[in-house]
Design a protein around this motif. Sequence first.
Motif, mmCIF file in Angstrom:
data_model
loop_
_atom_site.group_PDB
_atom_site.id
_atom_site.type_symbol
_atom_site.label_atom_id
_atom_site.label_comp_id
_atom_site.label_asym_id
_atom_site.label_seq_id
_atom_site.Cartn_x
_atom_site.Cartn_y
_atom_site.Cartn_z
ATOM 1 N N UNK A 310 -7.580 -18.683 3.154
ATOM 2 C CA UNK A 310 -6.673 -19.735 2.655
ATOM 3 C C UNK A 310 -6.042 -19.322 1.320
ATOM 4 N N UNK A 311 -6.814 -18.584 0.507
ATOM 5 C CA UNK A 311 -6.315 -18.144 -0.801
ATOM 6 C C UNK A 311 -5.211 -17.086 -0.638
ATOM 7 N N UNK A 312 -5.429 -16.174 0.330
ATOM 8 C CA UNK A 312 -4.554 -14.997 0.398
ATOM 9 C C UNK A 312 -3.349 -15.180 1.320
ATOM 10 N N UNK A 313 -3.403 -16.161 2.230
ATOM 11 C CA UNK A 313 -2.342 -16.247 3.246
ATOM 12 C C UNK A 313 -1.440 -17.462 3.032
ATOM 13 N N UNK A 314 -0.182 -17.293 3.443
ATOM 14 C CA UNK A 314 0.757 -18.415 3.332
ATOM 15 C C UNK A 314 0.469 -19.425 4.447
ATOM 16 N N UNK A 315 0.921 -20.681 4.287
ATOM 17 C CA UNK A 315 0.708 -21.688 5.345
ATOM 18 C C UNK A 315 1.316 -21.246 6.680
ATOM 19 N N UNK A 316 2.420 -20.498 6.629
ATOM 20 C CA UNK A 316 3.067 -20.062 7.880
ATOM 21 C C UNK A 316 2.139 -19.127 8.657
ATOM 22 N N UNK A 317 1.509 -18.181 7.940
ATOM 23 C CA UNK A 317 0.616 -17.238 8.642
ATOM 24 C C UNK A 317 -0.622 -17.981 9.153
ATOM 25 N N UNK A 318 -1.129 -18.897 8.331
ATOM 26 C CA UNK A 318 -2.322 -19.636 8.754
ATOM 27 C C UNK A 318 -2.049 -20.442 10.029
ATOM 28 N N UNK A 319 -0.781 -20.825 10.217
ATOM 29 C CA UNK A 319 -0.438 -21.651 11.383
ATOM 30 C C UNK A 319 -0.091 -20.809 12.608
ATOM 31 N N UNK A 320 -0.034 -19.489 12.458
ATOM 32 C CA UNK A 320 0.417 -18.611 13.543
ATOM 33 C C UNK A 320 -0.765 -17.769 14.027
ATOM 34 N N UNK A 321 -1.316 -18.128 15.201
ATOM 35 C CA UNK A 321 -2.551 -17.504 15.706
ATOM 36 C C UNK A 321 -2.507 -15.980 15.686
ATOM 37 N N UNK A 322 -1.396 -15.401 16.143
ATOM 38 C CA UNK A 322 -1.332 -13.936 16.247
ATOM 39 C C UNK A 322 -1.354 -13.298 14.860
ATOM 40 N N UNK A 323 -0.590 -13.873 13.937
ATOM 41 C CA UNK A 323 -0.550 -13.299 12.575
ATOM 42 C C UNK A 323 -1.872 -13.543 11.849
ATOM 43 N N UNK A 324 -2.471 -14.676 12.112
ATOM 44 C CA UNK A 324 -3.771 -14.977 11.498
ATOM 45 C C UNK A 324 -4.830 -13.987 12.006
ATOM 46 N N UNK A 325 -4.775 -13.675 13.300
ATOM 47 C CA UNK A 325 -5.743 -12.713 13.867
ATOM 48 C C UNK A 325 -5.579 -11.349 13.177
ATOM 49 N N UNK A 326 -4.328 -10.940 12.976
ATOM 50 C CA UNK A 326 -4.093 -9.654 12.273
ATOM 51 C C UNK A 326 -4.650 -9.703 10.859
ATOM 52 N N UNK A 327 -4.467 -10.857 10.210
ATOM 53 C CA UNK A 327 -4.933 -10.981 8.820
ATOM 54 C C UNK A 327 -6.458 -10.970 8.743
ATOM 55 N N UNK A 328 -7.121 -11.514 9.755
ATOM 56 C CA UNK A 328 -8.594 -11.482 9.744
ATOM 57 C C UNK A 328 -9.059 -10.024 9.788
ATOM 58 N N UNK A 329 -8.307 -9.166 10.477
ATOM 59 C CA UNK A 329 -8.668 -7.744 10.572
ATOM 60 C C UNK A 329 -8.226 -6.943 9.353
ATOM 61 N N UNK A 330 -7.228 -7.444 8.627
ATOM 62 C CA UNK A 330 -6.709 -6.657 7.490
ATOM 63 C C UNK A 330 -6.132 -7.628 6.460
ATOM 64 N N UNK A 331 -7.028 -8.322 5.769
ATOM 65 C CA UNK A 331 -6.593 -9.342 4.807
ATOM 66 C C UNK A 331 -6.222 -8.657 3.489
ATOM 67 N N UNK A 332 -4.950 -8.750 3.092
ATOM 68 C CA UNK A 332 -4.566 -8.047 1.864
ATOM 69 C C UNK A 332 -5.008 -8.804 0.610
#
Length: 406
Positions: A310-332
């Motif tokens: 929640x700290x690192x991602x924008x609300x748009x990414x948090x709401x997008x399953x595919x982008x959220x899955x990518x972020x779980x694997x590579x959270x910048x």
Amino acid sequence: MKDQDREDFVAVIGGGPAGLAAAERIARAGRAVRIFDRMPTPGRKLLMAGRGGLNLTHSEPLDRFIERYGESAGRLAPIIHAFPPDALRDWAGSLGVETFVGSSGRVFPTGLKASPLLRAWRRRLEGAGATIHARHRWDGFDGDALSFTTDGRMLRILPKAIILALGGASWSKLGSDGSWADALLRRGVAVAPFMPSNSGFDALWTQRFADMAAGQPLKNIALCFDGRRVPGEIVLTRTGVEGGAVYALSAALRDAIGRNGEATLLIDLKPDLSATAIRDRLGRPRGRNSLSNHLRKTLKLDRAAIALLREALSPEILADGARLAEAVKALPVRLTGVRPLDRAISSAGGIAWDEMTDDLMVRRIPGLFAAGEMLDWEAPTGGYLLQACFATGVRAGDGVCRYLER
Ligand SMILES: Cc1cc2nc3c(=O)[nH]c(=O)nc-3n(C[C@H](O)[C@H](O)[C@H](O)COP(=O)(O)OP(=O)(O)OC[C@H]3O[C@@H](n4cnc5c(N)ncnc54)[C@H](O)[C@@H]3O)c2cc1C
């Protein structure tokens, strides 16, 4: 100064693992050795390492082990081959301290403490005739002699040979503050500037996140930076991140921040799941669950990991399953600074290798040897630090004996 004016003993300055290892070799060769340390008792940093279980060395194959020293691997290889991890374990055993290999391959004393080892070591050293002079601060050279301050008095000694084992420049309250560098620089010896090694880093956390996450570990994760992937765990701090996996990348992160002012660390919060598997799980019906609950139930992420997403991602990414899955694997996570040198587990920098002979004598000051963290090498945590301190201590101690025989 004529040689016959010198007193018949070897001075070891610094009573950490490197200095004590050197002193032991000299005493065992039947030579008089005096150990000087500024602190009331020697080995304070070793005792501090004992609080974390005292990771003495590592059990991985020796070639792999030596690669951990990066740019210094070539210089340290013969020194560690001559006193490898098994020799260190045997040495501990000879002091009545057995060791075991932990699940990560790291080697610890069975009691997970440094004090029994240090106590037995001191007893053996003193039994072999070594003397320990505590509260003696080395101030530098006075011609060929060494000058100390003890109890407010000046003391001048002129030993047959000298080993400096004054440590690096972190955790100065334990005795090593790197102030020795000036004395050597004045004698024309090149000393690379100290830098934090195995240190934490700053991240620009929001106040809310810092309040919530400080002190929380992230376990079973992997960090990626600059083409390297390090599995392990980290700790979220009020100011950023620290912990084993961060330390393993700390040299590369530190150098990148030095060059670019920042570095982006990628955190894989689910190393055992592919991005596709994560996407599939996140795609399960969410019902009335909040996103946090959904993440917890489908991916078994804990509170700190969810807060970090929640700290690192924008609300748009948090709401997008595919982008959220990518972020779980590579959270910048953007790192913007290195924690201060004094709080680092160890320091990079120190006496340049070019200044040293293979026996660890300082070329331009015959009879002066150096060992331990004051030499210019760095290594990750995992037992590599202590192994190199012991092995360079042994090499310098043997080097002094060879020098005096000549
Ligand atoms: C919290 C912590 C945990 C650690 N855990 C581990 C671990 O588990 N495994 C591992 O491999 N490494 C670990 N390390 C690192 C390891 O302890 C050090 O790398 C190692 O102690 C360095 O040994 P050294 O003999 O070179 O120097 P030091 O141990 O620093 O000893 C140097 C000695 O020189 C003395 N001295 C300094 N300046 C002067 C002076 N001017 N005059 C007289 N005396 C002086 C100091 O008082 C000190 O006693 C840890 C470090 C820290 C801080």
